[in-house]
Scaffold this motif. Sequence first.
Motif, PDB file in Angstrom:
ATOM      1  N   GLY A 188      16.626  65.598  29.848  1.00  0.00           N
ATOM      2  CA  GLY A 188      17.642  64.948  29.038  1.00  0.00           C
ATOM      3  C   GLY A 188      18.777  64.411  29.880  1.00  0.00           C
ATOM      4  O   GLY A 188      18.820  64.577  31.101  1.00  0.00           O
ATOM      5  N   GLY A 189      19.715  63.722  29.233  1.00  0.00           N
ATOM      6  CA  GLY A 189      20.906  63.257  29.910  1.00  0.00           C
ATOM      7  C   GLY A 189      20.746  61.989  30.711  1.00  0.00           C
ATOM      8  O   GLY A 189      21.579  61.695  31.578  1.00  0.00           O
ATOM      9  N   VAL A 190      19.694  61.217  30.432  1.00  0.00           N
ATOM     10  CA  VAL A 190      19.481  59.944  31.111  1.00  0.00           C
ATOM     11  C   VAL A 190      19.234  58.870  30.061  1.00  0.00           C
ATOM     12  O   VAL A 190      18.961  59.168  28.897  1.00  0.00           O
ATOM     13  CB  VAL A 190      18.286  60.007  32.089  1.00  0.00           C
ATOM     14  CG1 VAL A 190      18.580  60.970  33.224  1.00  0.00           C
ATOM     15  CG2 VAL A 190      17.004  60.424  31.366  1.00  0.00           C
ATOM     16  N   GLY A 191      19.301  57.598  30.472  1.00  0.00           N
ATOM     17  CA  GLY A 191      19.034  56.509  29.550  1.00  0.00           C
ATOM     18  C   GLY A 191      17.551  56.222  29.428  1.00  0.00           C
ATOM     19  O   GLY A 191      16.712  57.014  29.862  1.00  0.00           O
ATOM     20  N   LYS A 192      17.235  55.076  28.823  1.00  0.00           N
ATOM     21  CA  LYS A 192      15.849  54.627  28.757  1.00  0.00           C
ATOM     22  C   LYS A 192      15.404  54.232  30.162  1.00  0.00           C
ATOM     23  O   LYS A 192      15.980  53.344  30.779  1.00  0.00           O
ATOM     24  CB  LYS A 192      15.712  53.436  27.809  1.00  0.00           C
ATOM     25  CG  LYS A 192      15.885  53.793  26.342  1.00  0.00           C
ATOM     26  CD  LYS A 192      14.678  54.569  25.820  1.00  0.00           C
ATOM     27  CE  LYS A 192      14.810  54.839  24.327  1.00  0.00           C
ATOM     28  NZ  LYS A 192      13.650  55.574  23.790  1.00  0.00           N
ATOM     29  N   LEU A 193      14.374  54.892  30.657  1.00  0.00           N
ATOM     30  CA  LEU A 193      14.019  54.772  32.072  1.00  0.00           C
ATOM     31  C   LEU A 193      12.908  53.765  32.325  1.00  0.00           C
ATOM     32  O   LEU A 193      12.057  53.523  31.463  1.00  0.00           O
ATOM     33  CB  LEU A 193      13.618  56.142  32.614  1.00  0.00           C
ATOM     34  CG  LEU A 193      14.691  57.232  32.505  1.00  0.00           C
ATOM     35  CD1 LEU A 193      14.143  58.563  33.001  1.00  0.00           C
ATOM     36  CD2 LEU A 193      15.944  56.843  33.291  1.00  0.00           C
ATOM     37  N   GLU A 194      12.929  53.227  33.541  1.00  0.00           N
ATOM     38  CA  GLU A 194      11.918  52.266  33.979  1.00  0.00           C
ATOM     39  C   GLU A 194      11.176  52.737  35.222  1.00  0.00           C
ATOM     40  O   GLU A 194      10.050  52.313  35.470  1.00  0.00           O
ATOM     41  CB  GLU A 194      12.582  50.916  34.280  1.00  0.00           C
ATOM     42  CG  GLU A 194      13.419  50.383  33.140  1.00  0.00           C
ATOM     43  CD  GLU A 194      14.448  49.371  33.613  1.00  0.00           C
ATOM     44  OE1 GLU A 194      14.290  48.847  34.741  1.00  0.00           O
ATOM     45  OE2 GLU A 194      15.398  49.106  32.881  1.00  0.00           O
ATOM     46  N   GLY A 195      11.816  53.580  36.031  1.00  0.00           N
ATOM     47  CA  GLY A 195      11.202  54.023  37.271  1.00  0.00           C
ATOM     48  C   GLY A 195      11.720  55.377  37.689  1.00  0.00           C
ATOM     49  O   GLY A 195      12.701  55.882  37.150  1.00  0.00           O
TER      50      GLY A 195
ATOM     51  N   CYS B  79      13.185  67.898  47.656  1.00  0.00           N
ATOM     52  CA  CYS B  79      13.853  68.761  46.673  1.00  0.00           C
ATOM     53  C   CYS B  79      14.679  67.977  45.667  1.00  0.00           C
ATOM     54  O   CYS B  79      15.389  68.587  44.866  1.00  0.00           O
ATOM     55  CB  CYS B  79      14.767  69.756  47.382  1.00  0.00           C
ATOM     56  SG  CYS B  79      13.931  70.801  48.586  1.00  0.00           S
ATOM     57  N   GLN B  80      14.614  66.639  45.694  1.00  0.00           N
ATOM     58  CA  GLN B  80      15.402  65.833  44.775  1.00  0.00           C
ATOM     59  C   GLN B  80      14.523  64.934  43.915  1.00  0.00           C
ATOM     60  O   GLN B  80      13.370  64.660  44.264  1.00  0.00           O
ATOM     61  CB  GLN B  80      16.431  64.975  45.532  1.00  0.00           C
ATOM     62  CG  GLN B  80      15.942  63.614  46.027  1.00  0.00           C
ATOM     63  CD  GLN B  80      15.226  63.656  47.341  1.00  0.00           C
ATOM     64  OE1 GLN B  80      14.778  64.705  47.813  1.00  0.00           O
ATOM     65  NE2 GLN B  80      15.087  62.510  47.987  1.00  0.00           N
ATOM     66  N   SER B  81      15.083  64.467  42.803  1.00  0.00           N
ATOM     67  CA  SER B  81      14.436  63.483  41.950  1.00  0.00           C
ATOM     68  C   SER B  81      15.442  62.383  41.662  1.00  0.00           C
ATOM     69  O   SER B  81      16.638  62.649  41.507  1.00  0.00           O
ATOM     70  CB  SER B  81      13.975  64.105  40.629  1.00  0.00           C
ATOM     71  OG  SER B  81      13.055  65.161  40.842  1.00  0.00           O
ATOM     72  N   VAL B  82      14.966  61.145  41.568  1.00  0.00           N
ATOM     73  CA  VAL B  82      15.815  60.006  41.226  1.00  0.00           C
ATOM     74  C   VAL B  82      15.063  59.138  40.232  1.00  0.00           C
ATOM     75  O   VAL B  82      13.872  58.861  40.414  1.00  0.00           O
ATOM     76  CB  VAL B  82      16.194  59.181  42.471  1.00  0.00           C
ATOM     77  CG1 VAL B  82      17.013  57.959  42.078  1.00  0.00           C
ATOM     78  CG2 VAL B  82      16.991  60.024  43.454  1.00  0.00           C
ATOM     79  N   VAL B  83      15.759  58.736  39.161  1.00  0.00           N
ATOM     80  CA  VAL B  83      15.174  57.876  38.136  1.00  0.00           C
ATOM     81  C   VAL B  83      16.114  56.705  37.891  1.00  0.00           C
ATOM     82  O   VAL B  83      17.301  56.760  38.224  1.00  0.00           O
ATOM     83  CB  VAL B  83      14.910  58.647  36.825  1.00  0.00           C
ATOM     84  CG1 VAL B  83      13.882  59.742  37.037  1.00  0.00           C
ATOM     85  CG2 VAL B  83      16.213  59.224  36.256  1.00  0.00           C
ATOM     86  N   CYS B  84      15.585  55.627  37.287  1.00  0.00           N
ATOM     87  CA  CYS B  84      16.418  54.462  37.014  1.00  0.00           C
ATOM     88  C   CYS B  84      16.042  53.831  35.690  1.00  0.00           C
ATOM     89  O   CYS B  84      14.907  53.957  35.212  1.00  0.00           O
ATOM     90  CB  CYS B  84      16.309  53.436  38.145  1.00  0.00           C
ATOM     91  SG  CYS B  84      14.662  52.703  38.348  1.00  0.00           S
TER      92      CYS B  84
END
Length: 505
Positions: free
Chosen positions: A195-202, A208-213
């Motif tokens: 949770g806590g993110v917008g509508k994602l594309e990638g 040890c990290q994750s990144v979404v956009c």
Amino acid sequence: MSKRVRTDGDLSKDNYSPSKFGGVVVSGNTAPPSSAPLPPHLRRKVKVSTSSLSKPLTHQYLRSMRGLNSSFLAHLLSSSQTLGPSASLVEPCLDYLSYTSDLSARYQQGERTSLLTFGSGDCGQLAHGIDSDSDLMCKAPKSVLDLHTASITKIGAGGLHNVAITSTGECYSWGCNDDGSVGRDGTEHLPLIVGGVGKLEGGDAGDCQSVVCGGGKAWFWGAYKDKEGKCFRDTRDPGMVKNKATEPWEIEGLEGVIDVKCGASFNAAVLEGGGCVTWGLGECGELGRKVGEMKDGEKYNMERIVREHITPAPVVFSGGGSRFVRRVGCGAYHILVITVEATSGGCGLWSSGLNNYGQLGLGDIENRTELNRVDLDGERVEDVDGGMHHSLCYTAEGGVYAWGRGDSGQLGIKDSCEVGYCETEPMPVALPGSVGRVKGVGAGSNHNLVFTTGNQVYSWGYGDMLALGHGKDRDENRPRIIKKVEGRVLMVAGGGQHSAIVVSK
């Protein structure tokens, strides 16, 4: 549940053993006004159908298309001014069509998928459960039942965790959560929504990290670990940076993001307009730009870490100038960038970072702190990825190339590989019995995956953790077809000790 120590644990990045494995608003380039004239012979209208796109993603697709069109126009005008009537338009037009195909696939809705995972699952990274030996060590591709109703459009395989983006813009995460890598509460070995993110594309996963956009923005969770094993996180506050983030954190000042990739402890984002920025920890030059040391003597300089490492900034090309970045791939401690060349219209490949095994493909083993051109004899690079100490790409001409460390068969070019073996320049890889053309590549820490339009998936490299999917815990020095893959293959990804394949149902 016990946590497996990551390969090469706490060793300095510059001193990995060659023995067997056991480890401000940032925006894109400025485009000319949309009123700039287009040559008459290029004024063919391209119709964009949105009938199969859901409303949440339609505007993202159209926004990305507008950015692409502006940049394509800028490129054509620049080429025309530089080369005049002799300018060849074939290559840039092919790149344009390929990029529009990528965007259509990224935002296309409704295709039912199945996620297949295999290899080591001792930290729940396979999402098959933790109740039996077959759940923890999976010899062949096996469907993840908890995602059987999802339509996966992106998959990121990290060191010991994964993220999957769906056509509805949601992110599922699972695996080891010791450093906040899954970004949520709840059972870590089950795929659950973050949770806590917008509508994602990638999205993608690092060590040890994750990144979404999505919607031009990006979010981070987890931690970046330096060569001493200390945790750092995204923030603009020097008092907070030496920590981890257990839930999504929107990255400040970053706009126009259309795709993200992760290395072990750094990230890269491709922007609208062809820009590329990096951030994280840049101890080995993996950020593609010069940064200061993290320490002054024995003490961390938190202000410098935030200002020069953690804050996103554009990559720097050797020789100066800016270029249209089409795609980015990340190794553990090196970055690989595909550009569209303004003069020729072809695709160039650039690299920077750790180069102790020649993984930059520059003919030597010297580290770089700026992007340098990789020589591929003029072939147009379609996609690229990197592992712990090796790199992999495929070209529009049908070639697959690998370079860097090869003592566990990562390069796929020799029947036997001695300890410390490496190649410092791209070497062609043969795919036996290949049907169709290569469609995608994925590099794990020490192994590779390639798939073709004929729905064949090849794997090779380090096999002791069953990440090759051939049923035996042994290395493969040459590409070998994975037999138990059914359905149309959409994408592949390699993690630290596991692999993932997405197929259509």
